[in-house]
Write a protein that holds these residues in place. Structure first.
Motif, mmCIF file in Angstrom:
data_model
loop_
_atom_site.group_PDB
_atom_site.id
_atom_site.type_symbol
_atom_site.label_atom_id
_atom_site.label_comp_id
_atom_site.label_asym_id
_atom_site.label_seq_id
_atom_site.Cartn_x
_atom_site.Cartn_y
_atom_site.Cartn_z
ATOM 1 N N ALA A 156 0.984 -1.037 0.033
ATOM 2 C CA ALA A 156 0.047 0.063 -0.161
ATOM 3 C C ALA A 156 0.912 1.251 0.045
ATOM 4 C CB ALA A 156 -0.860 -0.191 1.221
ATOM 5 N N PRO A 157 0.584 2.251 -0.932
ATOM 6 C CA PRO A 157 1.551 3.397 -0.809
ATOM 7 C C PRO A 157 1.257 4.229 0.275
ATOM 8 C CG PRO A 157 0.187 3.364 -2.901
ATOM 9 C CD PRO A 157 -0.339 2.073 -1.834
ATOM 10 N N ALA A 158 2.449 4.691 0.898
ATOM 11 C CA ALA A 158 2.193 5.058 2.295
ATOM 12 C C ALA A 158 1.927 6.564 2.009
ATOM 13 C CB ALA A 158 3.669 5.205 2.926
ATOM 14 N N VAL A 159 2.603 7.548 1.123
ATOM 15 C CA VAL A 159 2.186 8.679 0.712
ATOM 16 C C VAL A 159 1.686 9.014 -0.585
ATOM 17 C CG1 VAL A 159 2.981 11.091 0.839
ATOM 18 C CG2 VAL A 159 4.208 9.403 2.296
ATOM 19 N N ARG A 160 0.229 9.384 -0.850
ATOM 20 C CA ARG A 160 -0.121 9.634 -1.941
ATOM 21 C C ARG A 160 -1.442 10.587 -1.787
ATOM 22 N NH1 ARG A 160 -2.491 4.933 0.559
ATOM 23 N NH2 ARG A 160 -4.693 4.957 0.342
ATOM 24 N N LEU A 161 -1.849 11.092 -3.071
ATOM 25 C CA LEU A 161 -2.885 11.693 -3.280
ATOM 26 C C LEU A 161 -3.760 11.097 -4.029
ATOM 27 C CD1 LEU A 161 -2.797 14.799 -2.653
ATOM 28 C CD2 LEU A 161 -2.118 15.410 -4.867
ATOM 29 N N GLU A 162 -5.343 11.068 -3.198
ATOM 30 C CA GLU A 162 -6.188 10.557 -3.719
ATOM 31 C C GLU A 162 -7.230 11.529 -4.380
ATOM 32 O OE1 GLU A 162 -6.993 6.583 -0.984
ATOM 33 O OE2 GLU A 162 -8.487 8.229 -0.759
ATOM 34 N N LYS A 163 -7.429 11.444 -5.594
ATOM 35 C CA LYS A 163 -8.045 12.622 -6.300
ATOM 36 C C LYS A 163 -9.571 11.889 -6.400
ATOM 37 C CE LYS A 163 -4.972 15.480 -8.731
ATOM 38 N NZ LYS A 163 -4.281 16.055 -9.917
ATOM 39 N N ASP A 164 -10.506 13.181 -6.121
ATOM 40 C CA ASP A 164 -11.879 12.955 -6.209
ATOM 41 C C ASP A 164 -12.751 14.311 -6.993
ATOM 42 O OD1 ASP A 164 -14.699 12.279 -5.733
ATOM 43 O OD2 ASP A 164 -14.413 12.374 -3.510
ATOM 44 N N GLY A 165 -12.758 14.373 -8.083
ATOM 45 C CA GLY A 165 -12.972 15.674 -8.664
ATOM 46 C C GLY A 165 -11.966 16.779 -8.486
ATOM 47 N N SER A 166 -12.663 17.589 -7.965
ATOM 48 C CA SER A 166 -11.716 18.969 -7.683
ATOM 49 C C SER A 166 -11.025 19.006 -6.206
ATOM 50 C CB SER A 166 -12.260 20.253 -8.157
ATOM 51 O OG SER A 166 -13.106 20.396 -7.394
ATOM 52 N N SER A 167 -11.462 17.988 -5.576
ATOM 53 C CA SER A 167 -10.812 17.609 -4.203
ATOM 54 C C SER A 167 -9.919 16.604 -4.090
ATOM 55 C CB SER A 167 -11.859 18.110 -3.066
ATOM 56 O OG SER A 167 -12.423 16.608 -2.882
ATOM 57 N N ALA A 168 -9.081 16.705 -3.000
ATOM 58 C CA ALA A 168 -8.339 15.591 -3.221
ATOM 59 C C ALA A 168 -7.789 15.326 -1.713
ATOM 60 C CB ALA A 168 -6.890 15.863 -3.713
ATOM 61 N N ARG A 169 -7.419 14.128 -1.161
ATOM 62 C CA ARG A 169 -6.866 13.919 0.019
ATOM 63 C C ARG A 169 -5.663 13.344 -0.076
ATOM 64 N NH1 ARG A 169 -11.198 10.195 3.249
ATOM 65 N NH2 ARG A 169 -10.875 8.764 1.597
ATOM 66 N N LEU A 191 -11.116 30.170 -9.341
ATOM 67 C CA LEU A 191 -10.231 29.660 -10.546
ATOM 68 C C LEU A 191 -9.711 28.343 -10.445
ATOM 69 C CD1 LEU A 191 -9.491 33.259 -11.782
ATOM 70 C CD2 LEU A 191 -11.384 31.921 -12.668
ATOM 71 N N TYR A 192 -8.991 28.380 -9.289
ATOM 72 C CA TYR A 192 -8.050 27.146 -9.210
ATOM 73 C C TYR A 192 -8.583 25.783 -8.893
ATOM 74 C CZ TYR A 192 -3.367 29.476 -9.652
ATOM 75 O OH TYR A 192 -2.521 30.063 -10.406
ATOM 76 N N VAL A 193 -10.095 25.462 -8.667
ATOM 77 C CA VAL A 193 -10.534 24.275 -8.303
ATOM 78 C C VAL A 193 -11.140 23.958 -9.856
ATOM 79 C CG1 VAL A 193 -10.854 24.373 -5.954
ATOM 80 C CG2 VAL A 193 -12.592 25.407 -7.332
ATOM 81 N N ARG A 194 -10.994 24.590 -10.945
ATOM 82 C CA ARG A 194 -11.407 24.229 -12.168
ATOM 83 C C ARG A 194 -10.502 22.926 -12.780
ATOM 84 N NH1 ARG A 194 -11.580 29.416 -15.590
ATOM 85 N NH2 ARG A 194 -9.416 29.415 -15.053
ATOM 86 N N ASN A 195 -10.980 22.387 -13.748
ATOM 87 C CA ASN A 195 -10.137 21.366 -14.432
ATOM 88 C C ASN A 195 -9.737 20.180 -13.355
ATOM 89 O OD1 ASN A 195 -10.361 22.642 -16.789
ATOM 90 N ND2 ASN A 195 -8.017 22.609 -17.182
ATOM 91 N N GLN A 196 -10.701 19.961 -12.358
ATOM 92 C CA GLN A 196 -10.295 18.844 -11.468
ATOM 93 C C GLN A 196 -8.702 19.060 -10.825
ATOM 94 O OE1 GLN A 196 -11.307 14.938 -12.697
ATOM 95 N NE2 GLN A 196 -13.173 15.854 -12.478
ATOM 96 N N ASN A 197 -8.408 20.376 -10.549
ATOM 97 C CA ASN A 197 -7.346 20.726 -9.810
ATOM 98 C C ASN A 197 -7.554 20.925 -8.345
ATOM 99 O OD1 ASN A 197 -4.632 21.587 -9.726
ATOM 100 N ND2 ASN A 197 -5.355 23.537 -9.090
ATOM 101 N N PRO A 198 -7.084 19.940 -7.336
ATOM 102 C CA PRO A 198 -7.537 20.111 -6.062
ATOM 103 C C PRO A 198 -6.564 21.325 -5.673
ATOM 104 C CG PRO A 198 -5.927 18.261 -6.550
ATOM 105 C CD PRO A 198 -6.256 18.780 -7.953
ATOM 106 N N LEU A 199 -7.063 21.937 -4.316
ATOM 107 C CA LEU A 199 -6.557 23.235 -3.894
ATOM 108 C C LEU A 199 -5.570 22.732 -2.679
ATOM 109 C CD1 LEU A 199 -6.760 26.371 -4.386
ATOM 110 C CD2 LEU A 199 -8.351 26.287 -2.435
#
Ligand code: DGJ
Length: 543
Positions: free
Chosen positions: A24-37, A342-350
């Motif tokens: 399991a990757p220990a550090v990663r970004l999980e994207k969900d639309g324009s937000s991410a964890r 403007l920055y949360v467009r194009n599925q870009n997380p903030l």
């Protein structure tokens, strides 16, 4: 929980230790639309950060007194530069003492680290490149300003410059993996810093001119073919006005003029940053982002740092730099909502790596996390003595309690808000309820004589059950009403809570003066807190 969407898991970072092993990757970004964890050690991690002033991390001694203070402010992450000239003082000779000290001190103080790679560019300039590069402009070509005078900005077209940056950044990431992959102190990396061309919109040289007149790259043509209808409106308009072409040179596809020159330059910068990121991820694939200096309105590219990862260029950066996971804005202007939108467009997380450090950050963080679902926030020059430190510390104190609820998505709905002299009220619907939140100073007794002190305030509301809410922040009033006009909403209870290890520990019951005898929830401007609110409803007509 409860958020209905299915998360698209994009594994962007990898492994605790040992590349290539299936684990399991220990550090990663999980994207969900324009937000991410941001996932660190299998748990979502909300970055409550602060970026160090540029020079602080260059001295172990200088930093010594600050570590404790950062923890006291409830930071969980420090964002700190690694300077190319200091890690590679001679070509191919690397020194990582400062990096080790940074990681070691952060870990000792229970802080994570986001590394800023001060590589080829820092605020447009190349001031952190090693002297063996600065003094060899034949090998590492510079750009010229609008008068033709050489400037200390390396060309994005310099092949040897790119190779040198890739090598140095690769060595840095390899070193971080070796010393930290099992500890995961370093959780993310910024590639370069505020890339942007000055004082022209694009580089001007024989090579740049030739490239500008060549057909656009295949990768861009493919992106336009696939995403033409989904481009950000600023770019779409320009592209459509010129015939929606997917081939031709830059001026043929995007039209003649300075704005197209900026697009061309953005492609060169983004491609360069992408190659640097790829070289780094090959060694240690942590999530990576780039940051942008936001332009003042009405200013032309070149007068502002042209071609950085700016909102109107998002598509260009995303097409040219798939290895860059997030495009981030740096805030030194008050227009937080405008730029976040403007920055949360194009599925870009903030993720906000820099914000001017004044008292308003203690309020803005609630808007950014609650409304825009940002996975991180960080004022700039966090170690500087500032009267804002204590208010930010109080907001971070609340958010660190709420973080498991926020990032664990243990809610039905969540929103955040920011108030100042011009934005005094905000309404939101959550489930059956219409909620109106307002600056605390709208209360007749609070505003008395206070017209000059509309301190920025803010907070967030998290709906945890059909009739239950967590209300948190500073300096606001929240009133609940039923969406069905036939019903009247009342407060069962408003309880002060502290959240300890995910458990709500109840403090005072606030059902008298503190909630104005059941009329609303409130926090004064110098008060910070979390309240658990339970509601009930009766029929409007008396039975
Ligand atoms: C933005 C830059 O990214 C920082 O490194 C620093 O130079 C600040 N501006 C200063 O305000």
């Amino acid at each position: 929980m409860i958020s209905g969407k299915v998360a698209v898991v994009v594994i962007l970072g990898l492994l605790g230790s040992g590349a290539g092993r299936a684990q399991a990757p220990a550090v990663r970004l999980e994207k969900d639309g324009s937000s991410a964890r941001l996932i660190v050690d299998q748990r979502p991690f909300l970055v409550l950060g602060g970026e160090l002033g540029n020079s602080s991390a260059s001295s172990i001694e200088y930093m010594r007194p600050y570590w404790e203070r950062l923890r006291e402010m409830h930071l969980n992450t420090v964002i700190a530069p690694v300077y190319w000239e200091l890690i590679e003082p001679e070509e191919n000779h690397f020194e990582f003492g400062l990096v080790d000290s940074l990681i070691g001190e952060a870990a000792r103080h229970d802080l994570k680290v986001v590394v800023l790679w001060f590589g080829t560019w820092k605020n447009s300039m190349s001031c952190y490149t090693p002297v063996w590069m600065k003094t060899n402009s034949r090998r590492f070509p510079r750009t010229a300003d609008s008068t033709g005078r050489s400037q200390e900005i390396f060309s994005a077209l310099g092949k040897e410059t790119l190779e040198a940056d890739k090598k140095a950044f690769g060595a840095l990431m390899r070193h971080i993996r070796e010393v930290d992959a099992s500890k995961r102190t370093v959780i993310m990396v910024q590639v370069e810093n505020e890339i942007g061309m000055l004082s022209t919109a694009r580089e001007v040289s024989a090579r740049a001119d030739a490239l500008f007149n060549e057909p656009i790259p295949d990768a861009l043509a493919g992106y336009l073919k696939k995403n033409g209808q989904r481009l950000v409106p600023e770019l779409k308009k320009k592209w459509e006005e010129n015939g929606s072409k997917v081939s031709g040179n830059w001026a043929e596809v995007f039209g003649k003029g300075i704005r197209t020159e900026e697009i061309f330059q953005a492609w060169q910068y983004a491609r360069y940053a992408n190659e640097v990121a790829v070289a780094g991820k090959k060694e240690y694939p942590l999530p990576m982002y780039v940051n942008a200096a936001l332009p003042r309105p009405g200013v032309q590219p070149g007068r502002y740092p042209s071609a950085g990862p700016l909102p109107h260029l998002m598509d260009i950066w995303q097409a040219a730099a798939p290895a860059i996971d997030v495009l981030s804005p740096d805030f030194y202007n008050p227009d937080t909502r405008y730029w976040c939108d403007l920055y949360v467009r194009n599925q870009n997380p903030l993720f906000i790596p820099e914000m001017h450090f004044d008292r308003s950050v203690a309020a803005k963080v609630f808007l950014v996390v609650g409304h825009y679902k940002a996975f991180g926030f960080s004022p700039f020059s966090i170690e500087s003595p500032s009267e804002a430190s204590s208010s930010l510390g109080k907001s971070y104190g609340l958010l660190s309690q709420l973080a498991p609820t926020i990032t664990g998505r243990k809610w039905l709905a969540m929103d955040g808000f920011l108030f100042d002299r011009t934005n005094k009220s905000y309404s939101v619907r959550m489930g059956d309820y219409n909620i109106t939140v307002s600056h605390y100073n709208i209360l007749p007794w609070a505003a008395e004589g206070k017209d000059s002190v509309w301190t920025s305030t803010g907070g967030m509301i998290i709906q945890t059950g059909a009739d239950e809410f967590l209300v948190a922040g500073t300096g606001f009033v929240a009133a609940f009403s039923h969406a069905d006009a036939g019903k009247v909403t009342n407060i069962v209870s408003a309880d002060e809570v502290t959240i300890v290890d995910g458990r709500e520990v109840f403090g005072r019951r606030m059902n008298g003066d503190q909630d104005h005898q059941g009329r609303h929830i409130r926090f004064a401007t110098d008060e910070w807190g979390i309240q658990k609110v339970k509601l009930y409803n009766t029929a409007k007509a008396i039975e």
